[in-house]
Design a protein around this motif. Structure first.
Motif, PDB file in Angstrom:
ATOM      1  N   THR A   5     -10.984 -62.343   8.237  1.00  0.00           N
ATOM      2  CA  THR A   5     -11.285 -60.940   8.516  1.00  0.00           C
ATOM      3  C   THR A   5     -11.699 -60.220   7.243  1.00  0.00           C
ATOM      4  O   THR A   5     -12.690 -59.496   7.228  1.00  0.00           O
ATOM      5  CB  THR A   5     -10.058 -60.240   9.142  1.00  0.00           C
ATOM      6  N   PHE A 101      -8.577 -48.891  10.381  1.00  0.00           N
ATOM      7  CA  PHE A 101      -7.721 -49.511  11.395  1.00  0.00           C
ATOM      8  C   PHE A 101      -6.320 -49.751  10.824  1.00  0.00           C
ATOM      9  O   PHE A 101      -5.312 -49.465  11.481  1.00  0.00           O
ATOM     10  CB  PHE A 101      -8.340 -50.829  11.877  1.00  0.00           C
ATOM     11  N   LYS A 105      -2.762 -48.364  12.146  1.00  0.00           N
ATOM     12  CA  LYS A 105      -1.627 -49.235  12.504  1.00  0.00           C
ATOM     13  C   LYS A 105      -0.379 -48.838  11.720  1.00  0.00           C
ATOM     14  O   LYS A 105       0.729 -48.771  12.274  1.00  0.00           O
ATOM     15  CB  LYS A 105      -2.002 -50.691  12.245  1.00  0.00           C
ATOM     16  N   TYR A 120      -7.610 -44.432  14.108  1.00  0.00           N
ATOM     17  CA  TYR A 120      -8.331 -45.364  14.987  1.00  0.00           C
ATOM     18  C   TYR A 120      -9.707 -44.801  15.335  1.00  0.00           C
ATOM     19  O   TYR A 120     -10.699 -45.529  15.378  1.00  0.00           O
ATOM     20  CB  TYR A 120      -7.535 -45.646  16.265  1.00  0.00           C
ATOM     21  N   TYR A 130     -15.733 -52.035  17.169  1.00  0.00           N
ATOM     22  CA  TYR A 130     -14.428 -52.523  16.712  1.00  0.00           C
ATOM     23  C   TYR A 130     -13.449 -52.457  17.885  1.00  0.00           C
ATOM     24  O   TYR A 130     -12.686 -51.510  18.043  1.00  0.00           O
ATOM     25  CB  TYR A 130     -13.953 -51.670  15.545  1.00  0.00           C
ATOM     26  N   GLU A 132     -10.664 -53.924  18.694  1.00  0.00           N
ATOM     27  CA  GLU A 132      -9.218 -53.835  18.457  1.00  0.00           C
ATOM     28  C   GLU A 132      -8.789 -52.387  18.202  1.00  0.00           C
ATOM     29  O   GLU A 132      -7.688 -51.988  18.580  1.00  0.00           O
ATOM     30  CB  GLU A 132      -8.823 -54.728  17.280  1.00  0.00           C
ATOM     31  N   THR A 135      -8.493 -50.837  21.679  1.00  0.00           N
ATOM     32  CA  THR A 135      -7.325 -51.293  22.437  1.00  0.00           C
ATOM     33  C   THR A 135      -6.025 -50.749  21.844  1.00  0.00           C
ATOM     34  O   THR A 135      -5.130 -50.348  22.591  1.00  0.00           O
ATOM     35  CB  THR A 135      -7.281 -52.832  22.547  1.00  0.00           C
ATOM     36  N   ASN A 136      -5.926 -50.710  20.509  1.00  0.00           N
ATOM     37  CA  ASN A 136      -4.720 -50.136  19.900  1.00  0.00           C
ATOM     38  C   ASN A 136      -4.614 -48.655  20.209  1.00  0.00           C
ATOM     39  O   ASN A 136      -3.530 -48.152  20.503  1.00  0.00           O
ATOM     40  CB  ASN A 136      -4.717 -50.356  18.386  1.00  0.00           C
ATOM     41  N   ASP A 161     -18.837 -52.673  24.742  1.00  0.00           N
ATOM     42  CA  ASP A 161     -18.823 -54.132  24.822  1.00  0.00           C
ATOM     43  C   ASP A 161     -19.963 -54.634  25.705  1.00  0.00           C
ATOM     44  O   ASP A 161     -20.626 -55.608  25.373  1.00  0.00           O
ATOM     45  CB  ASP A 161     -17.463 -54.613  25.347  1.00  0.00           C
TER      46      ASP A 161
END
Length: 168
Positions: A5, A101, A105, A120, A130, A132, A135-136, A161
């Protein structure tokens, strides 16, 4: 996975900057950051942090060292220090979505939901694909009973997407 990553993010950053960093910059700070990553992957977080700090003494805005140090600090339960490291990474490299991100988090882990959502959002603004981050963000919104906002976040992610799948 973490190492891949970071490498992918840095590769994208170098391409956006129009090439490779100067070899002198990569040398000592880059070597120390790489050694830190190796220690981190082996779970040797204290040693990794020491190596990242050495890299940062040579190159204070080294994204790899700041981001990775944040991950090690987080793994050790040092959430406030991790957030500080991620914030420094973002300050030095605001175009790196992975940094925003990580801030999100870390804020989420500290129970700061609204600030986390904003981070986010910044990750998504920086890199609209991005997934993730979507979704977070959606999971966090769901957890704080903002169900409609969570649903709208997932709808947006699905639209993004679907578009990217059609383009490839």
């Amino acid at each position: 996975e973490h190492l891949q990553t970071v490498k992918a993010a840095l590769q994208g950053r170098q391409q956006a900057a129009g090439g490779n960093p100067a070899p002198a910059q990569v040398s000592q700070a880059g070597i120390l950051a790489s050694q830190g990553l190796s220690a981190q992957v082996q779970g040797q977080h204290e040693q990794a942090i020491a190596l990242f700090q050495q890299a940062l003494s040579l190159e204070p805005d080294n994204f790899t060292a700041l981001y990775s140090m944040g991950l090690s600090l987080s793994s050790m339960g040092r959430a406030h220090e991790a957030l500080e490291s991620f914030n420094r990474a973002v300050a030095g490299s605001p175009g790196m979505a992975i940094g925003h991100f990580a801030v999100g988090k870390a804020l989420q882990d500290l129970g700061l939901a609204e600030a986390s959502v904003a981070a986010y959002d910044k990750a998504i603004e920086t890199d609209p694909q991005y997934m993730e981050a979507y979704t977070n963000k959606a999971a966090l919104l769901q957890a704080v009973n903002r169900h409609h906002d969570a649903l709208m976040t997932l709808v947006k992610a699905t639209e993004i997407d679907r578009k990217s799948t059609r383009l490839n």
